[in-house]
Enzyme design. Structure first.
Site, PDB file in Angstrom:
ATOM      1  N   GLU A  60       0.820  -1.206   0.000  1.00  0.00           N
ATOM      2  CA  GLU A  60       0.000   0.000   0.000  1.00  0.00           C
ATOM      3  C   GLU A  60       0.860   1.264   0.000  1.00  0.00           C
ATOM      4  O   GLU A  60       0.501   2.276  -0.617  1.00  0.00           O
ATOM      5  CB  GLU A  60      -0.932   0.009   1.202  1.00  0.00           C
ATOM      6  N   ARG A 266       8.545 -12.770   1.330  1.00  0.00           N
ATOM      7  CA  ARG A 266       7.789 -11.541   1.544  1.00  0.00           C
ATOM      8  C   ARG A 266       8.127 -10.910   2.881  1.00  0.00           C
ATOM      9  O   ARG A 266       8.210  -9.683   2.993  1.00  0.00           O
ATOM     10  CB  ARG A 266       6.284 -11.867   1.476  1.00  0.00           C
ATOM     11  N   MET A 306      15.217  -6.003   2.406  1.00  0.00           N
ATOM     12  CA  MET A 306      13.948  -5.293   2.234  1.00  0.00           C
ATOM     13  C   MET A 306      14.166  -4.066   1.354  1.00  0.00           C
ATOM     14  O   MET A 306      15.247  -3.481   1.339  1.00  0.00           O
ATOM     15  CB  MET A 306      13.393  -4.861   3.592  1.00  0.00           C
ATOM     16  N   GLY A 307      13.129  -3.682   0.636  1.00  0.00           N
ATOM     17  CA  GLY A 307      13.173  -2.470  -0.161  1.00  0.00           C
ATOM     18  C   GLY A 307      13.953  -2.585  -1.453  1.00  0.00           C
ATOM     19  O   GLY A 307      14.262  -1.564  -2.078  1.00  0.00           O
ATOM     20  N   ASN A 332       1.949  -8.281  -5.703  1.00  0.00           N
ATOM     21  CA  ASN A 332       1.764  -7.327  -6.798  1.00  0.00           C
ATOM     22  C   ASN A 332       2.416  -7.815  -8.097  1.00  0.00           C
ATOM     23  O   ASN A 332       3.631  -7.736  -8.261  1.00  0.00           O
ATOM     24  CB  ASN A 332       2.354  -5.981  -6.388  1.00  0.00           C
ATOM     25  N   GLU A 335       4.436  -5.034 -10.571  1.00  0.00           N
ATOM     26  CA  GLU A 335       5.838  -4.619 -10.405  1.00  0.00           C
ATOM     27  C   GLU A 335       6.772  -5.296 -11.404  1.00  0.00           C
ATOM     28  O   GLU A 335       7.524  -4.603 -12.096  1.00  0.00           O
ATOM     29  CB  GLU A 335       6.285  -4.863  -8.968  1.00  0.00           C
TER      30      GLU A 335
END
Length: 422
Positions: A60, A266, A306-307, A332, A335
């Site tokens: 989100e 994830r 992460m990221g 998603n 992406e």
């Protein structure tokens, strides 16, 4: 009656929530950080009169990025407040929005909500996707704060659940100044649970561009890996006891080629589990975090960071989107398609049903039903460069046809706020 019951439950819930957070913290200690923000404590130096966006977690928050850019064009002098519910979401927000104030949204107890709104006095509030918090929504109405639901989606399963508590949900949905749905089907379901002023604007995730630093990072990944094909399995989930990464790793055991399998769980608490599972199945394994070049005999690389998802996708020759070979509704898929990567996903896709359907119809992605089918299809695309290039050629057209939701939503919000001033 039902709102009084809901309020009563929130007097009991904090004890259970604290226990839940402590359990989560056993695997992810960040859940214990900034504890007071979740439970209505006063916030130091709260930003005043911001555009406030609530984005629960990573997905989100990323979806909010192009919307924030569009809103800045309408409100160039307004500060931004971005709230989250998860540590990974908070970290993502701090990275994407360094000039915004980022904090946890308090849980939906009336007193905590009232303090939050009084502290910040936002110009408006925007809830990303489908966050329905009755006390928060009624609190905004009472305080005269326009509240919007943006990028809104609602599956049939969720609709059935909300209809069971319609007397609680419907009055809350009626407080919204605008509800901006991803698809016509989402709009109809949202209307049936009480939303009015519903408009179909599309999905802001089509407007997301890979971060500027992702391309050099992808190049660094390729340098570490060497001249090998790269198969990325991203956002793998552990769902109701089934480890999606384990399904994929078992299916890959028959592979004897030179491609590197990259598993990117994830959630960070599953990084070590994925590594241990690969080792137990006999693979030669490395981690992204070891900082070392990937050995030519390494078969599996664990993306324990992460990221950096866009960089993994940009480095890939073919990608699989997790949360879809377990019944978690798919992560998603937009992406990797936006990164022009041949994309596969599994049978469970209710979180991205329209995007998955459209991508398959546009030949921009491929659906597989099992881990074994994923393995066979992946091998097919690795072995046939012409087939792979055909899939890539459809991705750009698919993405470009669906862009523009962020600008539509930002304009609708600006128009609504301007009307209120008149």
């Amino acid at each position: 009656m039902i709102r009084r019951l809901y309020a009563t439950l929130w007097h009991l819930a904090p004890f259970l929530i604290r226990r839940h957070l402590r359990r989560r913290a056993l695997k992810s200690p960040a859940y214990l950080e900034h504890w007071d923000e979740r439970f209505g404590q006063a916030y130091p130096n709260p930003v005043q009169h911001p555009i406030w966006i609530h984005a629960v977690s990573v997905g989100e928050t990323r979806a909010a990025e192009p919307l924030v850019q569009a809103l800045r064009r309408h409100f160039p002098d307004s500060p931004f407040l971005i709230t989250q519910m998860t540590p990974t979401g908070r970290a993502t927000a701090q990275s994407l929005f360094p000039d915004a104030q980022c904090r946890y949204l308090p849980y939906d107890k009336s007193e905590w909500v009232a303090r939050f709104l009084a502290e910040h006095r936002p110009i408006c509030g925007i809830l990303m996707e489908t966050e329905i918090w009755p006390n928060l929504m009624h609190g905004c109405q009472k305080a005269g704060i326009p509240l919007f639901l943006a990028n809104a989606r609602l599956s049939e399963k969720s609709q059935r659940g909300y209809l069971k508590i319609r007397k609680l949900v419907e009055p809350a949905m009626q407080t919204l100044s605008g509800c901006f749905a991803q698809t016509a089907a989402d709009a109809e379901r949202l209307h049936l649970i009480g939303a009015s002023n519903v408009y179909v604007c599309g999905n802001t995730k089509y407007d997301i561009a890979p971060p500027n630093d992702s391309r050099p990072l992808a190049a660094a990944f390729k340098e570490r890996i060497g001249a090998r094909a790269i198969v990325v399995c991203a956002s793998t989930r552990v769902y109701k006891g089934t480890d999606e990464a384990e399904l994929l790793l078992k299916a890959w055991q028959g592979y004897r080629g030179n491609a590197l399998l990259v598993i990117v769980p994830r959630h960070p608490e599953n990084f070590q589990t994925a590594y241990d599972t690969a080792k137990s199945l006999g693979y030669t394994v490395q981690k992204r975090s070891d900082g070392q070049p990937v050995s030519p005999d390494t078969q599996v690389w664990i993306g324990d960071s992460m990221g950096e998802l866009a960089a993994y996708y940009l480095s890939a020759d073919i990608a699989f989107v997790g949360g879809s070979l377990v019944d978690a509704g798919c992560q998603n898929i937009i992406e990797p398609i936006a990164c022009r990567v041949p994309t596969l996903f599994g049978y469970s896709n209710y979180n991205f049903a329209q995007a998955c359907k459209g991508a398959v119809e546009a030949k921009a992605a491929v659906r597989v039903e099992t881990a074994e089918a994923w393995y066979r299809t992946t091998r097919q695309y690795l072995d046939d460069e012409t087939l792979r290039q055909q899939l890539i050629s459809h991705t750009e057209q698919f993405i470009s046809q669906h862009q523009g939701a962020s600008a539509k939503i930002a304009k609708a919000i600006a128009d609504c706020l301007n009307q209120r001033k008149q």
